[in-house]
Design a protein around this motif. Structure first.
Motif, PDB file in Angstrom:
ATOM      1  N   GLY A 245       0.815  -1.212   0.000  1.00  0.00           N
ATOM      2  CA  GLY A 245       0.000   0.000   0.000  1.00  0.00           C
ATOM      3  C   GLY A 245       0.842   1.252   0.000  1.00  0.00           C
ATOM      4  O   GLY A 245       1.858   1.354  -0.701  1.00  0.00           O
ATOM      5  N   GLY A 246       0.433   2.235   0.817  1.00  0.00           N
ATOM      6  CA  GLY A 246       1.124   3.518   0.847  1.00  0.00           C
ATOM      7  C   GLY A 246       2.218   3.567   1.893  1.00  0.00           C
ATOM      8  O   GLY A 246       2.496   2.585   2.594  1.00  0.00           O
ATOM      9  N   ILE A 247       2.837   4.740   1.977  1.00  0.00           N
ATOM     10  CA  ILE A 247       3.896   4.974   2.959  1.00  0.00           C
ATOM     11  C   ILE A 247       3.248   5.578   4.204  1.00  0.00           C
ATOM     12  O   ILE A 247       2.708   6.679   4.163  1.00  0.00           O
ATOM     13  CB  ILE A 247       4.954   5.940   2.396  1.00  0.00           C
ATOM     14  N   GLY A 248       3.295   4.841   5.302  1.00  0.00           N
ATOM     15  CA  GLY A 248       2.678   5.314   6.535  1.00  0.00           C
ATOM     16  C   GLY A 248       3.626   6.156   7.364  1.00  0.00           C
ATOM     17  O   GLY A 248       4.757   6.424   6.961  1.00  0.00           O
ATOM     18  N   PRO A 249       3.165   6.574   8.546  1.00  0.00           N
ATOM     19  CA  PRO A 249       1.849   6.267   9.116  1.00  0.00           C
ATOM     20  C   PRO A 249       0.741   7.063   8.433  1.00  0.00           C
ATOM     21  O   PRO A 249       0.957   8.186   7.985  1.00  0.00           O
ATOM     22  CB  PRO A 249       2.006   6.696  10.585  1.00  0.00           C
ATOM     23  N   SER A 250      -0.447   6.472   8.361  1.00  0.00           N
ATOM     24  CA  SER A 250      -1.573   7.151   7.734  1.00  0.00           C
ATOM     25  C   SER A 250      -2.001   8.340   8.591  1.00  0.00           C
ATOM     26  O   SER A 250      -1.864   8.328   9.818  1.00  0.00           O
ATOM     27  CB  SER A 250      -2.734   6.180   7.553  1.00  0.00           C
ATOM     28  N   LEU A 251      -2.496   9.354   7.917  1.00  0.00           N
ATOM     29  CA  LEU A 251      -2.891  10.591   8.601  1.00  0.00           C
ATOM     30  C   LEU A 251      -4.336  10.933   8.256  1.00  0.00           C
ATOM     31  O   LEU A 251      -4.759  10.760   7.108  1.00  0.00           O
ATOM     32  CB  LEU A 251      -1.989  11.750   8.157  1.00  0.00           C
ATOM     33  N   PRO A 252      -5.085  11.458   9.215  1.00  0.00           N
ATOM     34  CA  PRO A 252      -6.434  11.922   8.895  1.00  0.00           C
ATOM     35  C   PRO A 252      -6.420  13.157   8.005  1.00  0.00           C
ATOM     36  O   PRO A 252      -7.361  13.409   7.255  1.00  0.00           O
ATOM     37  CB  PRO A 252      -7.044  12.229  10.271  1.00  0.00           C
ATOM     38  N   ALA A 253      -5.349  13.946   8.089  1.00  0.00           N
ATOM     39  CA  ALA A 253      -5.199  15.141   7.252  1.00  0.00           C
ATOM     40  C   ALA A 253      -3.720  15.450   7.106  1.00  0.00           C
ATOM     41  O   ALA A 253      -2.925  15.178   8.006  1.00  0.00           O
ATOM     42  CB  ALA A 253      -5.925  16.335   7.874  1.00  0.00           C
ATOM     43  N   ALA A 254      -3.337  15.995   5.962  1.00  0.00           N
ATOM     44  CA  ALA A 254      -1.936  16.333   5.722  1.00  0.00           C
ATOM     45  C   ALA A 254      -1.522  17.514   6.600  1.00  0.00           C
ATOM     46  O   ALA A 254      -2.327  18.411   6.867  1.00  0.00           O
ATOM     47  CB  ALA A 254      -1.714  16.695   4.261  1.00  0.00           C
ATOM     48  N   PRO A 255      -0.265  17.549   7.054  1.00  0.00           N
ATOM     49  CA  PRO A 255       0.208  18.711   7.806  1.00  0.00           C
ATOM     50  C   PRO A 255       0.138  19.975   6.941  1.00  0.00           C
ATOM     51  O   PRO A 255       0.435  19.925   5.746  1.00  0.00           O
ATOM     52  CB  PRO A 255       1.666  18.363   8.136  1.00  0.00           C
ATOM     53  N   PRO A 256      -0.241  21.108   7.509  1.00  0.00           N
ATOM     54  CA  PRO A 256      -0.197  22.355   6.748  1.00  0.00           C
ATOM     55  C   PRO A 256       1.240  22.642   6.301  1.00  0.00           C
ATOM     56  O   PRO A 256       2.193  22.331   7.010  1.00  0.00           O
ATOM     57  CB  PRO A 256      -0.675  23.404   7.755  1.00  0.00           C
ATOM     58  N   ILE A 257       1.367  23.247   5.135  1.00  0.00           N
ATOM     59  CA  ILE A 257       2.680  23.624   4.605  1.00  0.00           C
ATOM     60  C   ILE A 257       2.717  25.135   4.415  1.00  0.00           C
ATOM     61  O   ILE A 257       1.855  25.721   3.753  1.00  0.00           O
ATOM     62  CB  ILE A 257       2.979  22.916   3.279  1.00  0.00           C
ATOM     63  N   LEU A 258       3.708  25.768   5.016  1.00  0.00           N
ATOM     64  CA  LEU A 258       3.986  27.179   4.805  1.00  0.00           C
ATOM     65  C   LEU A 258       5.304  27.278   4.050  1.00  0.00           C
ATOM     66  O   LEU A 258       6.154  26.404   4.173  1.00  0.00           O
ATOM     67  CB  LEU A 258       4.088  27.923   6.140  1.00  0.00           C
ATOM     68  N   MET A 259       5.482  28.331   3.295  1.00  0.00           N
ATOM     69  CA  MET A 259       6.724  28.534   2.559  1.00  0.00           C
ATOM     70  C   MET A 259       7.325  29.873   2.910  1.00  0.00           C
ATOM     71  O   MET A 259       6.604  30.855   3.115  1.00  0.00           O
ATOM     72  CB  MET A 259       6.506  28.431   1.050  1.00  0.00           C
ATOM     73  N   GLY A 260       8.662  29.915   2.965  1.00  0.00           N
ATOM     74  CA  GLY A 260       9.378  31.143   3.260  1.00  0.00           C
ATOM     75  C   GLY A 260      10.082  31.690   2.041  1.00  0.00           C
ATOM     76  O   GLY A 260      10.085  31.083   0.972  1.00  0.00           O
ATOM     77  N   GLY A 261      10.699  32.851   2.224  1.00  0.00           N
ATOM     78  CA  GLY A 261      11.437  33.488   1.141  1.00  0.00           C
ATOM     79  C   GLY A 261      10.820  34.812   0.750  1.00  0.00           C
ATOM     80  O   GLY A 261       9.591  34.978   0.790  1.00  0.00           O
ATOM     81  N   HIS A 262      11.673  35.777   0.362  1.00  0.00           N
ATOM     82  CA  HIS A 262      11.203  37.112   0.002  1.00  0.00           C
ATOM     83  C   HIS A 262      11.399  37.435  -1.481  1.00  0.00           C
ATOM     84  O   HIS A 262      10.943  38.483  -1.935  1.00  0.00           O
ATOM     85  CB  HIS A 262      11.924  38.169   0.844  1.00  0.00           C
ATOM     86  N   SER A 263      12.042  36.565  -2.220  1.00  0.00           N
ATOM     87  CA  SER A 263      12.211  36.829  -3.649  1.00  0.00           C
ATOM     88  C   SER A 263      10.864  36.683  -4.348  1.00  0.00           C
ATOM     89  O   SER A 263       9.971  35.980  -3.860  1.00  0.00           O
ATOM     90  CB  SER A 263      13.212  35.845  -4.258  1.00  0.00           C
ATOM     91  N   PRO A 264      10.680  37.337  -5.500  1.00  0.00           N
ATOM     92  CA  PRO A 264       9.412  37.174  -6.233  1.00  0.00           C
ATOM     93  C   PRO A 264       9.089  35.711  -6.531  1.00  0.00           C
ATOM     94  O   PRO A 264       7.927  35.296  -6.415  1.00  0.00           O
ATOM     95  CB  PRO A 264       9.645  37.972  -7.515  1.00  0.00           C
ATOM     96  N   ALA A 265      10.111  34.922  -6.886  1.00  0.00           N
ATOM     97  CA  ALA A 265       9.863  33.512  -7.189  1.00  0.00           C
ATOM     98  C   ALA A 265       9.376  32.764  -5.951  1.00  0.00           C
ATOM     99  O   ALA A 265       8.457  31.944  -6.025  1.00  0.00           O
ATOM    100  CB  ALA A 265      11.139  32.863  -7.732  1.00  0.00           C
ATOM    101  N   ALA A 266      10.003  33.046  -4.797  1.00  0.00           N
ATOM    102  CA  ALA A 266       9.610  32.362  -3.565  1.00  0.00           C
ATOM    103  C   ALA A 266       8.196  32.760  -3.144  1.00  0.00           C
ATOM    104  O   ALA A 266       7.401  31.906  -2.717  1.00  0.00           O
ATOM    105  CB  ALA A 266      10.601  32.689  -2.457  1.00  0.00           C
ATOM    106  N   ILE A 267       7.872  34.026  -3.250  1.00  0.00           N
ATOM    107  CA  ILE A 267       6.540  34.488  -2.859  1.00  0.00           C
ATOM    108  C   ILE A 267       5.475  33.916  -3.786  1.00  0.00           C
ATOM    109  O   ILE A 267       4.408  33.459  -3.335  1.00  0.00           O
ATOM    110  CB  ILE A 267       6.504  36.025  -2.823  1.00  0.00           C
ATOM    111  N   ASN A 268       5.731  33.897  -5.082  1.00  0.00           N
ATOM    112  CA  ASN A 268       4.762  33.328  -6.023  1.00  0.00           C
ATOM    113  C   ASN A 268       4.585  31.833  -5.797  1.00  0.00           C
ATOM    114  O   ASN A 268       3.473  31.298  -5.899  1.00  0.00           O
ATOM    115  CB  ASN A 268       5.215  33.592  -7.459  1.00  0.00           C
ATOM    116  N   ARG A 269       5.678  31.149  -5.474  1.00  0.00           N
ATOM    117  CA  ARG A 269       5.605  29.712  -5.194  1.00  0.00           C
ATOM    118  C   ARG A 269       4.742  29.457  -3.951  1.00  0.00           C
ATOM    119  O   ARG A 269       3.904  28.558  -3.941  1.00  0.00           O
ATOM    120  CB  ARG A 269       7.012  29.159  -4.999  1.00  0.00           C
TER     121      ARG A 269
END
Length: 286
Positions: free
Chosen positions: A141-165
């Protein structure tokens, strides 16, 4: 605005028990998050391992990487499993803040090319989310451990590319320790990019802010920030000028961030002594 606290896991020579005592005390005091900074070539603790240890001695606070240099995690399947393990063991408290990284020595030491790291983050986030969704990867099957919901993901960086990403792919954005005005400009750019990407809802917006309190506040901030950002002296001076050094500067910084629309400020210490946490509690009312 939520108020989180950084763990002193990136301060040279800090004892492991001190890091865990910070985690216990901050959790009991009601800080919203316990955060780690990431770096490879430095005398610091690994971010994910530190949060796993913090999970074992806390009950309530979110566990935030602020940020993790995720392109150094070359095996995304293993990285996703490690993150899912922390999330499951902590009762769903992990928040992954990731960024591309800016220190060439970290990449050289890991044997990973620095070029193309932005594209690698995009692929990494997509793969990790597929793994967390339970996507089948083998006969078991999949790669555990199974989760009821995915962890939130935040992204850092101040360049235009990082902010748009961040606007296209993440649940929110983390600003580095460059101060209130850098945060203000970054928030404006991020919100515009969020709208341009057709995203709905309200993103989480986090500010990493360094602080130092007490009679040695100036000395602690200068020694730590000049060392940690010594690879880029002009930036080290920028961070030092904008650090919340002293009670008055801390209060004004927190107030300004809240007025701009910060969802959460993470106050990262410049000293590992538990007195820094005790004094912080007094200033912010925890």
């Amino acid at each position: 605005m939520d108020i989180g606290v950084g763990l002193p896991s990136v301060i040279r020579g800090v004892a492991g028990e001190t890091v865990l005592e910070w985690a216990r005390s901050a959790d009991q005091a009601g800080f919203s998050s316990l955060a780690t900074l990431d770096r490879l070539v430095y005398d610091n603790y690994d971010s994910l391992t530190t949060l796993a240890a913090a999970a074992a001695v806390t009950e309530r606070a979110r566990l935030l990487t602020s940020i993790l240099i995720s392109p150094l995690q070359a095996n995304t399947a293993l990285f996703a499993k490690q993150a899912a393990t922390i999330d499951r063991l902590s009762g769903g408290r992990l928040v992954l803040g990731v960024a591309a990284g800016s220190r060439p020595d970290d990449f050289r030491a890991s044997g990973i090319e620095m070029g193309g790291r932005g594209n690698r983050i995009e692929a990494q986030v997509a793969e990790a989310r597929a793994i967390w969704s339970g996507e089948r990867r083998g006969f078991a099957g999949g790669i555990g451990p199974s989760l009821p919901a995915a962890p939130p993901i935040l992204m850092g960086g101040h360049s235009p590319a990082a902010i748009n990403r961040a606007a296209r792919l993440a649940d929110g954005w983390i600003s580095g320790g460059g101060g209130v005005e850098m945060f203000r400009h970054g928030v404006a750019a991020f919100r515009a990019a969020w709208q341009a990407a057709g995203r709905s809802g309200e993103p989480k917006i986090v500010s990493l802010t360094y602080y130092a309190l007490g009679s040695r506040a100036d000395e602690l901030a200068d020694r730590y920030l000049s060392d940690y950002y010594g690879f880029a002296p002009p930036y080290a001076q920028l961070v030092l000028r904008n650090a919340a050094v002293g009670e008055a500067k801390l209060r004004s910084t927190v107030d300004a961030l809240a007025e701009i629309g910060c969802s959460e400020v993470v106050l990262a210490p410049c000293g590992a002594d538990l007195e820094q946490l005790k004094e912080l509690r007094t200033v912010v009312g925890k």
